[in-house]
Write an enzyme that holds these catalytic residues in place. Structure first.
Site, mmCIF file in Angstrom:
data_model
loop_
_atom_site.group_PDB
_atom_site.id
_atom_site.type_symbol
_atom_site.label_atom_id
_atom_site.label_comp_id
_atom_site.label_asym_id
_atom_site.label_seq_id
_atom_site.Cartn_x
_atom_site.Cartn_y
_atom_site.Cartn_z
ATOM 1 C CB ALA A 110 -0.621 -0.178 1.406
ATOM 2 N N PRO A 111 0.169 2.383 -0.671
ATOM 3 C CG PRO A 111 -1.132 4.009 -1.360
ATOM 4 C CD PRO A 111 -1.033 2.184 -1.506
ATOM 5 C CD1 TRP A 112 3.870 7.303 0.492
ATOM 6 C CD2 TRP A 112 2.739 9.009 -0.030
ATOM 7 N NE1 TRP A 112 4.757 7.962 -0.993
ATOM 8 C CE2 TRP A 112 3.525 8.980 -1.007
ATOM 9 C CE3 TRP A 112 1.350 9.640 0.857
ATOM 10 C CZ2 TRP A 112 3.330 10.214 -2.280
ATOM 11 C CZ3 TRP A 112 1.650 11.208 -0.337
ATOM 12 C CH2 TRP A 112 2.401 11.504 -1.658
ATOM 13 C CE LYS A 143 6.414 -2.304 1.178
ATOM 14 N NZ LYS A 143 6.277 -0.859 1.989
ATOM 15 N N PRO A 144 2.461 -2.127 4.991
ATOM 16 C CG PRO A 144 2.628 -0.585 6.258
ATOM 17 C CD PRO A 144 2.787 -1.950 5.509
ATOM 18 C CD GLU A 146 9.439 2.382 2.550
ATOM 19 O OE1 GLU A 146 7.543 2.197 2.390
ATOM 20 O OE2 GLU A 146 10.533 2.589 2.184
ATOM 21 C CB SER A 176 4.191 4.999 -8.410
ATOM 22 O OG SER A 176 5.632 4.332 -8.261
ATOM 23 C CB ALA A 236 7.886 3.699 -12.306
ATOM 24 C CD GLU A 293 -6.841 -0.612 -7.702
ATOM 25 O OE1 GLU A 293 -7.196 -0.070 -8.250
ATOM 26 O OE2 GLU A 293 -7.781 -1.887 -7.995
ATOM 27 C CB CYS A 328 -4.479 7.830 -7.080
ATOM 28 S SG CYS A 328 -6.002 6.655 -6.121
ATOM 29 C CD GLU A 368 -0.034 9.820 -10.172
ATOM 30 O OE1 GLU A 368 0.774 9.320 -9.663
ATOM 31 O OE2 GLU A 368 -0.731 9.347 -9.318
#
Ligand code: NAD
Length: 505
Positions: A158-160, A184-185, A187, A238, A240, A259, A293, A392
């Site tokens: 997951a992202p922040w 895994k969030p 960090e 992202s 990338a 996603e 997003c 983005e």
């Protein structure tokens, strides 16, 4: 301010949640969680090592048979209790989310946390509603039925930007369907994912069903994606990094759900309600400081409304109050970090040479200088193929461009690699009907921009990825379908054996 949450004490046992317990990481590397409004660390913890990922996957694998074997009603009960625990602890969750992300407390309180409680309640219901074709004789000699089975251990990343909601979007459909999970969030924002897993345990989800590894992407993340005992990877982040995740997942033939990034167009036709469009553009581009997003990033405005739209958005952006995230009057908090703020500023500086900064385009002065703040920014006159229109930015930056014919507006809206979300502004049902059909995006709003809802799917087209979060669509993606076919004739030589034995008796 007095810290009502006592972060360091709360996570004194560590920032890994494995097999139902908080414990320290074993990588030997320390990570700070920093309050982006002040630049001050609120927690230092040891990152997860690949061995910690192995331990979490082992805990999830051990919990899988029991959890997959529970009845849908039992899983649903546990998730209903989970929703109730989250609702009771809503204040703590909102506080921790604002602390680690710098989100205005009114956003955490009114959006992130209630959205998560509702998602949990939704999947508590969904757990009892797996749909499929009915059992029956689809061939005259056989009875068929379809089983929908849990897949196994899911590994999610997951992202922040919305740590709590992203943890919920990954964990809930997976466990509602009987899987176990290692998440895994990001960090830099592990707090609310850990709290979410602890709350799940308090609600009665068995140890090992939900595990959190707070580790870096390159080692813990890649190890999780490539792990042979993980059967599915669900990644939000992202484009990338999503490509790298896809490469690794392919090596172990995993089910993959991506996603990824977005660059949502905001298409305003000349019959639109201008006031509604101006309000929508400001709110839709600035939500979560533009670190969303689906945020409105490219406004295409039909020529007759263009000048009034630019003036209206610039004026309204000037009224938005930046400030302390814990002040209920604050509209806009900082960006997630100073590094990210500098990245956003870099996009704007590079655009300055060929486009016009109508408002913003700088960090605020005065008492906010310690935080990673950036002013709401409107940019006009950029070329369609320029970086500021195509890439983005993930900050409070809206680009506005004019168009003439309807076709041109729709073509420009589709003209980036992304396809996550879009909005269309018009009072003409034929225009909006056509635009919603022709825009390539996973969600198209009409006369609004941003609302999401647990019951309906969220996910991308094109470089924004594939697979859905939320809704019954995502629930099904966390199951696998098995066709079971019974012979009904009881004869040793079946009719179809003719293809092998010819006309021999
Ligand atoms: P990111 O891609 O840098 O990181 C996302 C996650 O991937 C983090 O947990 C990170 O630690 C991990 N990661 C990094 N490198 C990795 C690797 N090599 N292998 C495995 N994991 C790795 O994204 P971010 O900066 O955290 O978040 C912002 C991005 O997320 C934006 O592009 C945004 O559009 C996207 N996003 C998409 C959605 C959606 O639903 N489509 C929702 C929210 C955010």
């Amino acid at each position: 301010m007095v810290d009502p949450f006592q972060v360091q004490e709360r996570f004194a046992a560590g920032a890994q949640f494995i097999g139902g317990q908080l414990r320290p990481g074993t990588s030997g590397r320390t990570q700070d969680v920093v309050n982006p409004a002040t630049g001050e660390p609120v927690l230092s913890y040891e990152l997860a090592s690949t061995a910690d990922v192995d331990a979490a996957v082992a805990a999830a694998a051990a919990a899988f048979p029991g959890w997959a074997g529970a009845t849908p009603g039992e899983r649903s009960d546990a998730l209903h209790r989970f929703a109730a625990v989250l609702a009771e602890e809503a204040g703590d969750f909102a506080y921790a989310e604002s602390l680690q992300c710098g989100k205005p407390i009114k956003l955490s309180t009114e959006f992130d946390v209630p959205g998560t409680v509702d998602n949990t309640a939704f999947f508590a219901g969904a757990a009892r509603h797996l749909e499929g074709v009915s059992a029956g004789e689809y061939s005259a000699d056989h009875t068929s039925y379809v089983r929908r089975e849990a897949i196994g251990v899911v590994g999610s990343i997951a992202p922040w930007n919305y740590p709590l909601q992203m943890a919920a979007w990954k964990i809930l459909p997976a466990v509602a369907a009987g899987n176990t999970i290692v998440l895994k969030p990001a960090e830099i924002t592990p707090l609310t994912s850990l709290m979410f897993a602890e709350a799940a345990r308090r609600a009665g989800l068995p140890d090992g069903v939900v595990n959190i590894v707070s580790g870096a992407g390159r080692d813990a993340g890649e190890h999780l994606v490539g792990h042979p005992d993980v059967v599915m990877t669900s990644f939000t982040g992202s484009t990338a990094v999503g490509k790298r995740v896809a490469e690794i997942a392919t090596g172990t033939v995993k089910r993959l759900h991506l996603e990824l990034g977005g660059k949502a167009p905001f298409l305003v036709f000349d019959d639109a309600d201008l006031e509604a469009a101006v309000n929508g553009a400001v709110a839709g581009s600035l939500i979560n400081s533009g670190q969303d997003c689906t945020a409105a990033t490219r406004a295409y405005v039909q020529r007759p409304l263009y000048d009034a739209f630019v003036a209206g958005v610039a004026e309204l952006m000037g009224t938005v109050r930046l400030g302390d995230p814990f002040d209920p009057a604050t509209d806009l908090g900082p960006l997630i970090s100073h590094t990210h703020r500098d990245r956003v500023a870099g996009f704007v500086e590079r655009a300055r040479g060929h486009a016009r900064i109508v408002t913003g385009g700088a960090a605020p002065r005065g008492e906010l200088t310690n935080g990673a703040y950036y002013l709401p920014t409107l940019i006009a006159g950029a070329a369609q193929d320029s970086e500021i229109v195509q890439s983005e930015i993930f900050g409070p930056v809206l680009v506005v461009l004019p168009f003439d014919a309807d076709d041109e507006g729709i073509r420009l809206a589709n003209d980036t690699p992304y396809g996550l979300a879009a909005s269309v502004w018009s009072r003409d049902v034929y225009r909006t009907g056509r635009a919603t059909r022709e825009i390539k995006a996973g969600c198209v709003w009409v006369n609004d921009h941003i609302p999401i809802i647990s019951d309906l799917p969220h996910g991308g087209y094109k470089a924004s990825g594939y697979g859905k979060d939320m809704s019954a669509y995502s629930f099904e993606e966390y199951t696998q379908v098995k066709h079971v076919m019974y012979d009904n004739t009881a004869v040793p030589r079946k009719d179809w054996h003719r293809t092998i034995f010819g006309d021999r008796p």
